[in-house]
Scaffold this motif. Sequence first.
Motif: not given
Length: 355
Positions: A148-159
């Motif tokens: 779930x966290x792996x799929x959520x990471x892109x939503x934080x706009x970290x890159x």
Amino acid sequence: MSQLSVLDLPQLYTKPSAEAILETLALLTSAPPSWDYESDSAANDGSNLYTRKDNEPRAVRIDPEGVTRYLTSIVSNSLRWIQDEEVKEEIWNQASLRLSERSGRTARGDLTRQFTIPTSDGSFELSIHEPALTGDDLGLKTWAASYLLAKRLHLFHLTTQGQHNKPRVLELGSGTGLVGLAMAGLGADVVLTDLPSIYANLARNAEANASVLEQNGGTIRTGVLDWNYPRSCTLIPKSVIDTNSDGEVLSEKFPLILAADSLYSPDHPRMLVDSIVAWLSEDGSARVIVEFPYRDAYLPEIANFRQRMTVAGLQILDQGEEKGYDDWGDASKDDDGLVTCWWSCWGREVPEQNP
């Protein structure tokens, strides 16, 4: 989708051919779950975060009633009408595997899963190997909170695409490495860390996905970090499995730290927060992103973690809940392993401005 009864399968009293039995056993395979499912609520917010198990072939579904008994009858049958002894051994072996698949994750041997990780403009796949589970090495299994966290990471706009200075990321308690590998697949420079007993499989998964990460502009390094000694981390050279080998002593701190499903002991909140404090950079924009399942036995650990993070000068900037599956029990039960997970993003406290 059609559904067959056990009575529709080749019955042993009819002395079916070896080919027919093997084809049936292949049909009865319970594949490792991909957990890929887009629920109505997930579709509405575009996150694709809710998941379900996908344990059976799509073309034909077998009614689970009586399947275990059917498989047991094959294992215990002499198969005298089949002359080839090697073929009989293969039949018994495949039937035994089908039984183990229906006994939960602890009964399975080695397996490799494919995980689809969403990005802001598409997705990529990671291949994650899990050895057979033995002893207490729970880090050898991929848990729902990690996916779930792996799929959520892109939503934080970290890159961002084409970013010159890639984010430097440390994952604590990486386990199979899914979260950190997903972060690298989004274009970050990531260090995966865990205990020596977990390291060999972690390094294997890093190597297996190296080409995907490189194509996406990310990099991976792997190392050993024991939370009992939170300020000591050794990076192990590529292709080296022996954690006693000489390696690079890590000294840099990180503006982003990740951790998932790593609280399953009363000591873990203290150990995890101590490790976060040791490795989180002093920069005001530094972040910690974690995700933990709400398991009844470990709810005090989550509360302890939150309290210790606050004492360490970190506060919740964003948080939420989502549901996923752990494939720990009976694979034939659709709701088996359903867990609610809490995710949170932490940052340093911002001093109040005087009016």
